[in-house]
Design a protein around this motif. Structure first.
Motif, PDB file in Angstrom:
ATOM      1  N   GLN A   1      26.218 -14.037  95.328  1.00  0.00           N
ATOM      2  CA  GLN A   1      26.764 -15.394  95.332  1.00  0.00           C
ATOM      3  C   GLN A   1      25.982 -16.342  96.227  1.00  0.00           C
ATOM      4  OE1 GLN A   1      30.873 -14.972  96.408  1.00  0.00           O
ATOM      5  NE2 GLN A   1      31.508 -14.734  94.278  1.00  0.00           N
TER       6      GLN A   1
ATOM      7  N   ASP B   1      31.529 -10.867  88.946  1.00  0.00           N
ATOM      8  CA  ASP B   1      30.867 -12.169  88.892  1.00  0.00           C
ATOM      9  C   ASP B   1      29.502 -11.979  88.217  1.00  0.00           C
ATOM     10  OD1 ASP B   1      29.644 -14.612  89.313  1.00  0.00           O
ATOM     11  OD2 ASP B   1      30.317 -14.792  91.377  1.00  0.00           O
TER      12      ASP B   1
ATOM     13  N   ILE C   1      35.672 -12.778  86.382  1.00  0.00           N
ATOM     14  CA  ILE C   1      36.123 -12.613  87.769  1.00  0.00           C
ATOM     15  C   ILE C   1      37.625 -12.321  87.800  1.00  0.00           C
ATOM     16  CG2 ILE C   1      36.487 -13.804  89.968  1.00  0.00           C
ATOM     17  CD1 ILE C   1      33.824 -15.312  89.373  1.00  0.00           C
TER      18      ILE C   1
ATOM     19  N   ALA D   1      26.497 -13.953  89.811  1.00  0.00           N
ATOM     20  CA  ALA D   1      26.025 -13.305  91.039  1.00  0.00           C
ATOM     21  C   ALA D   1      25.292 -12.008  90.723  1.00  0.00           C
ATOM     22  CB  ALA D   1      27.200 -13.029  91.969  1.00  0.00           C
TER      23      ALA D   1
ATOM     24  N   SER E   1      21.983 -18.485  92.028  1.00  0.00           N
ATOM     25  CA  SER E   1      23.431 -18.459  91.788  1.00  0.00           C
ATOM     26  C   SER E   1      24.066 -19.771  92.221  1.00  0.00           C
ATOM     27  CB  SER E   1      24.085 -17.302  92.544  1.00  0.00           C
ATOM     28  OG  SER E   1      23.675 -16.072  92.045  1.00  0.00           O
ATOM     29  N   ARG E   2      23.677 -20.245  93.386  1.00  0.00           N
ATOM     30  CA  ARG E   2      24.238 -21.509  93.884  1.00  0.00           C
ATOM     31  C   ARG E   2      23.851 -22.679  92.994  1.00  0.00           C
ATOM     32  NH1 ARG E   2      23.693 -22.082 100.127  1.00  0.00           N
ATOM     33  NH2 ARG E   2      25.116 -23.768  99.606  1.00  0.00           N
TER      34      ARG E   2
ATOM     35  N   TYR F   1      26.144 -22.401  89.923  1.00  0.00           N
ATOM     36  CA  TYR F   1      27.494 -22.844  90.279  1.00  0.00           C
ATOM     37  C   TYR F   1      27.552 -24.370  90.409  1.00  0.00           C
ATOM     38  CZ  TYR F   1      28.264 -17.926  91.582  1.00  0.00           C
ATOM     39  OH  TYR F   1      28.363 -16.565  91.590  1.00  0.00           O
TER      40      TYR F   1
ATOM     41  N   ASN G   1      32.488 -16.793  83.014  1.00  0.00           N
ATOM     42  CA  ASN G   1      32.286 -16.154  84.312  1.00  0.00           C
ATOM     43  C   ASN G   1      33.599 -16.059  85.089  1.00  0.00           C
ATOM     44  OD1 ASN G   1      30.314 -14.977  86.181  1.00  0.00           O
ATOM     45  ND2 ASN G   1      30.833 -16.714  87.489  1.00  0.00           N
TER      46      ASN G   1
END
Length: 67
Positions: free
Chosen positions: A35, A26, A20, A29, A40-41, A44, A16
């Protein structure tokens, strides 16, 4: 088993970040709706926790396979 899961998540995160850096795209995302989207969070955060977990791999003794 946990080491392999952490490594797989780090590979996903690395790919990823590569996307980017090279294409300004992304993938996480894109798949999960931005994002700031909850999924997505979560992804991450899982990648970050995996990176912290993999720090321990530097301090593990290498397991030897029997001959």
């Amino acid at each position: 088993m946990l080491d392999r899961i952490a490594l797989a998540l780090l590979i996903i995160g690395g790919i990823n970040w590569g996307l980017i850096g090279i294409f300004s795209f992304d993938l996480v995302a894109f798949i999960f709706g931005g994002q700031a989207a909850v999924m997505s969070r979560i992804i991450y955060t899982l990648v970050a926790v995996s990176a912290i977990w993999c720090i321990s791999l530097f301090f593990k003794e290498r397991e030897l396979l029997p001959d």
